[in-house]
Design a protein around this motif. Structure first.
Motif, PDB file in Angstrom:
ATOM      1  N   TYR A   3       0.944  -1.478   0.495  1.00  0.00           N
ATOM      2  CA  TYR A   3       0.147  -0.135   0.527  1.00  0.00           C
ATOM      3  C   TYR A   3       0.914   1.553  -0.078  1.00  0.00           C
ATOM      4  N   GLN A   4       0.147   2.057  -0.927  1.00  0.00           N
ATOM      5  CA  GLN A   4       1.211   3.538  -0.897  1.00  0.00           C
ATOM      6  C   GLN A   4       0.672   4.199   0.350  1.00  0.00           C
ATOM      7  N   ILE A   5       1.224   5.120   1.125  1.00  0.00           N
ATOM      8  CA  ILE A   5       0.542   6.027   1.635  1.00  0.00           C
ATOM      9  C   ILE A   5       1.034   7.442   1.335  1.00  0.00           C
ATOM     10  N   THR A   6       0.506   8.415   1.509  1.00  0.00           N
ATOM     11  CA  THR A   6       1.095   9.596   1.376  1.00  0.00           C
ATOM     12  C   THR A   6       0.918  10.213   2.110  1.00  0.00           C
ATOM     13  N   SER A   7       1.927  10.730   3.267  1.00  0.00           N
ATOM     14  CA  SER A   7       1.715  11.884   3.632  1.00  0.00           C
ATOM     15  C   SER A   7       2.582  13.537   3.958  1.00  0.00           C
ATOM     16  N   VAL A   8       2.162  14.168   4.861  1.00  0.00           N
ATOM     17  CA  VAL A   8       2.849  15.128   4.529  1.00  0.00           C
ATOM     18  C   VAL A   8       3.557  15.603   5.885  1.00  0.00           C
ATOM     19  N   TYR A   9       4.793  16.017   6.168  1.00  0.00           N
ATOM     20  CA  TYR A   9       5.444  15.971   7.285  1.00  0.00           C
ATOM     21  C   TYR A   9       6.352  17.656   6.930  1.00  0.00           C
ATOM     22  N   VAL A  10       6.095  18.556   7.904  1.00  0.00           N
ATOM     23  CA  VAL A  10       6.282  19.438   8.104  1.00  0.00           C
ATOM     24  C   VAL A  10       7.547  19.568   8.855  1.00  0.00           C
ATOM     25  N   THR A  11       8.513  20.532   9.295  1.00  0.00           N
ATOM     26  CA  THR A  11       9.502  20.242   9.807  1.00  0.00           C
ATOM     27  C   THR A  11      10.751  21.492   9.212  1.00  0.00           C
ATOM     28  N   HIS A  12      11.650  21.676  10.331  1.00  0.00           N
ATOM     29  CA  HIS A  12      12.749  22.941   9.165  1.00  0.00           C
ATOM     30  C   HIS A  12      13.851  22.592   9.484  1.00  0.00           C
ATOM     31  N   ASP A  13      14.078  21.243   9.509  1.00  0.00           N
ATOM     32  CA  ASP A  13      14.733  20.717   9.811  1.00  0.00           C
ATOM     33  C   ASP A  13      15.461  19.974   8.402  1.00  0.00           C
ATOM     34  N   GLN A  14      16.294  20.497   7.982  1.00  0.00           N
ATOM     35  CA  GLN A  14      17.236  19.747   6.459  1.00  0.00           C
ATOM     36  C   GLN A  14      17.287  18.748   6.197  1.00  0.00           C
ATOM     37  N   THR A  15      18.149  17.992   7.055  1.00  0.00           N
ATOM     38  CA  THR A  15      19.008  16.968   7.590  1.00  0.00           C
ATOM     39  C   THR A  15      17.521  15.984   7.674  1.00  0.00           C
ATOM     40  N   GLU A  16      16.843  16.567   8.386  1.00  0.00           N
ATOM     41  CA  GLU A  16      14.833  15.577   8.250  1.00  0.00           C
ATOM     42  C   GLU A  16      14.637  14.719   7.319  1.00  0.00           C
ATOM     43  N   ALA A  17      13.998  16.203   7.242  1.00  0.00           N
ATOM     44  CA  ALA A  17      13.737  16.183   5.602  1.00  0.00           C
ATOM     45  C   ALA A  17      13.896  15.460   4.680  1.00  0.00           C
ATOM     46  N   ILE A  18      15.340  15.530   4.263  1.00  0.00           N
ATOM     47  CA  ILE A  18      16.152  14.889   3.358  1.00  0.00           C
ATOM     48  C   ILE A  18      15.703  13.157   4.227  1.00  0.00           C
ATOM     49  N   ALA A  19      16.047  13.323   5.260  1.00  0.00           N
ATOM     50  CA  ALA A  19      16.423  11.550   5.458  1.00  0.00           C
ATOM     51  C   ALA A  19      14.420  10.617   5.274  1.00  0.00           C
TER      52      ALA A  19
END
Length: 171
Positions: A3-19
């Motif tokens: 199953y493909q799950i689409t989600s939106v995660y908001v962060t100001h941390d670039q390292t977290e976003a990239i990971a």
């Protein structure tokens, strides 16, 4: 089954976003500036805001004008830039810290301080170029002490140009 799950995660941390993300949206004042993979955002920012926002340390930007095959800014110039830029055009010249090279006869830069990144066997060298701050990422094997005079080269293949007024990347 998968199953493909689409989600939106908001962060100001670039390292977290990239990971965590397959695609990243860079926003400013509630407006999406650019959406793409981390690689695309880093290598092909659509404007000066994204160029400086995405990447650690951020891209160096210098304001200047195009004259002939040169970019001329406050106190220094960069020769052999790519063709196709409008003569006299006011532009931001951008270069990532890891793309700046040392050169015997390059742009003079005075070292302010260094920041060691021992886990990556690198250092960030903070310099002043004609009164403007600039960050260089280089190997630990190169010595850089406060007040040292370095000479820098900005390789043409690593230059970015952004319109002064709109901030949009040119080319």
């Amino acid at each position: 089954r998968y199953y493909q799950i689409t989600s939106v995660y908001v962060t100001h941390d670039q390292t977290e976003a990239i990971a965590l993300a397959h695609r990243i949206a860079i926003m400013r004042a509630g407006k999406i500036e650019q959406i793409g993979t981390a690689h695309a955002l880093y290598e092909a920012p659509v404007n000066a805001f994204v160029a400086q926002f995405f990447g650690t340390p951020p891209m160096n930007l210098f304001l200047g004008h195009i004259f002939g095959n040169a970019w001329e800014g406050r106190g220094f110039q960069v020769l052999s830039i790519r063709p196709g830029l409008r003569q006299g055009q006011a532009v931001w010249l951008g270069i990532r810290p890891e793309n700046i090279e040392l050169s015997e006869h390059g742009i003079p830069a005075r070292v302010e301080f260094t920041e060691l990144i021992l886990s990556q066997q690198a250092q960030l060298v903070y310099v002043t170029v004609a009164g403007q701050r600039c960050t260089i990422r280089m190997s630990l094997s190169t010595r850089a002490e406060p007040d040292d005079l370095l000479h820098l080269r900005f390789p043409p293949e690593h230059l970015y140009f952004f319109d002064r007024d709109s901030g949009a990347r040119i080319g």
